[in-house]
Design a protein around this motif. Structure first.
Motif, mmCIF file in Angstrom:
data_model
loop_
_atom_site.group_PDB
_atom_site.id
_atom_site.type_symbol
_atom_site.label_atom_id
_atom_site.label_comp_id
_atom_site.label_asym_id
_atom_site.label_seq_id
_atom_site.Cartn_x
_atom_site.Cartn_y
_atom_site.Cartn_z
ATOM 1 N N GLY A 124 0.814 -1.212 0.000
ATOM 2 C CA GLY A 124 0.000 0.000 0.000
ATOM 3 C C GLY A 124 0.847 1.261 0.000
ATOM 4 O O GLY A 124 0.518 2.253 -0.675
ATOM 5 N N ARG A 127 2.300 1.901 -3.368
ATOM 6 C CA ARG A 127 1.321 2.529 -4.273
ATOM 7 C C ARG A 127 1.278 4.042 -4.057
ATOM 8 O O ARG A 127 1.201 4.809 -5.023
ATOM 9 C CB ARG A 127 -0.065 1.926 -4.076
ATOM 10 N N VAL A 178 -4.962 -3.574 -4.963
ATOM 11 C CA VAL A 178 -4.045 -2.440 -5.095
ATOM 12 C C VAL A 178 -3.216 -2.562 -6.368
ATOM 13 O O VAL A 178 -3.018 -1.584 -7.101
ATOM 14 C CB VAL A 178 -3.114 -2.352 -3.866
ATOM 15 N N THR A 182 -3.181 -0.047 -9.600
ATOM 16 C CA THR A 182 -1.914 0.588 -9.956
ATOM 17 C C THR A 182 -1.576 0.344 -11.415
ATOM 18 O O THR A 182 -1.099 1.257 -12.106
ATOM 19 C CB THR A 182 -0.786 0.047 -9.054
#
Length: 216
Positions: A124, A127, A178, A182
């Motif tokens: 996370g 990202r 995620v 992305t």
């Protein structure tokens, strides 16, 4: 022994545990706060502050382990695991941002299961770093971050264990989501960059033709 004596003994043991629990709760709150500060400082590019906060968090992680070494019932609890998780996330992100080596669970002195959960959260923060690079127009660097995110995700997905051993499935599902978002962001950014380059090239051709037509 008389029942009263047994109860007195129980009270003495539980009083000690209650005191240790309160101390552990205080330490875990500090670890979580400091770890969050590390991550924020790294995103701001303030490496010195991040290192100072990380060292303070590490001291508390070590103290927590020392204070609870004879009390596994307190050490292997949710609030301690959450603190370890935040600490691992911050430390991994610090290592990545500074080009350092990633320390092992044994080197950090945290349970392997807690470390694994921290790896899930690490994706996370990668990202967020990726998005900051995109906003700065650094598409190439953002692509490198995405490639590393894929490596972390693939490693994380090799951990297939029952929830009773380590609750990793939730982290894996979140990491997958995620990674997908992305990739979508990176694809749009690359397409946008290509469009800009083609428009610039076309504009240059039009300017050149206009210049040539105006020449006597």
């Amino acid at each position: 022994m008389k029942l009263e004596e047994i109860v007195d003994e129980i009270r003495e043991v539980l009083d000690e545990k209650e005191e240790l629990r309160e101390e552990a709760l205080k330490l875990t709150r500090e670890i979580v706060r400091l770890s969050g500060s590390v991550v924020k400082a790294l995103h701001r590019g303030e490496l010195k502050e991040a290192e100072e906060k990380l060292n303070s968090a590490r001291e508390r992680v070590e103290l927590l382990k020392e204070r609870l070494k004879n009390h596994p019932d307190l050490y292997f609890t949710g609030y301690v695991q959450s603190a370890h998780q935040e600490f691992v996330e911050a430390l991994l992100f610090f290592a990545y941002m500074t080009g350092g080596e990633f320390p092992s669970p044994d080197e950090l002195g945290v349970p392997h299961a807690d470390y694994a959960l921290g790896v899930g959260d690490f994706i996370g923060e990668l990202r967020r770093h990726f998005l900051i690079l995109l906003l700065d127009g650094k598409v190439g660097e953002a692509g490198e971050v995405y490639a590393f995110m894929e490596e972390v995700y693939n490693a994380l997905m090799t951990l297939e264990y029952p929830k009773g051993l380590v609750n990793i499935r939730q982290k894996q599902d979140a990491a997958r989501h995620v990674l997908e978002r992305t990739l979508e962001d990176l694809t749009r950014a690359k397409l946008s960059r290509r469009l800009e380059e083609r428009l610039e090239a076309l504009s240059g051709m039009v300017d050149e033709e206009a210049k040539q037509s105006s020449d006597p």
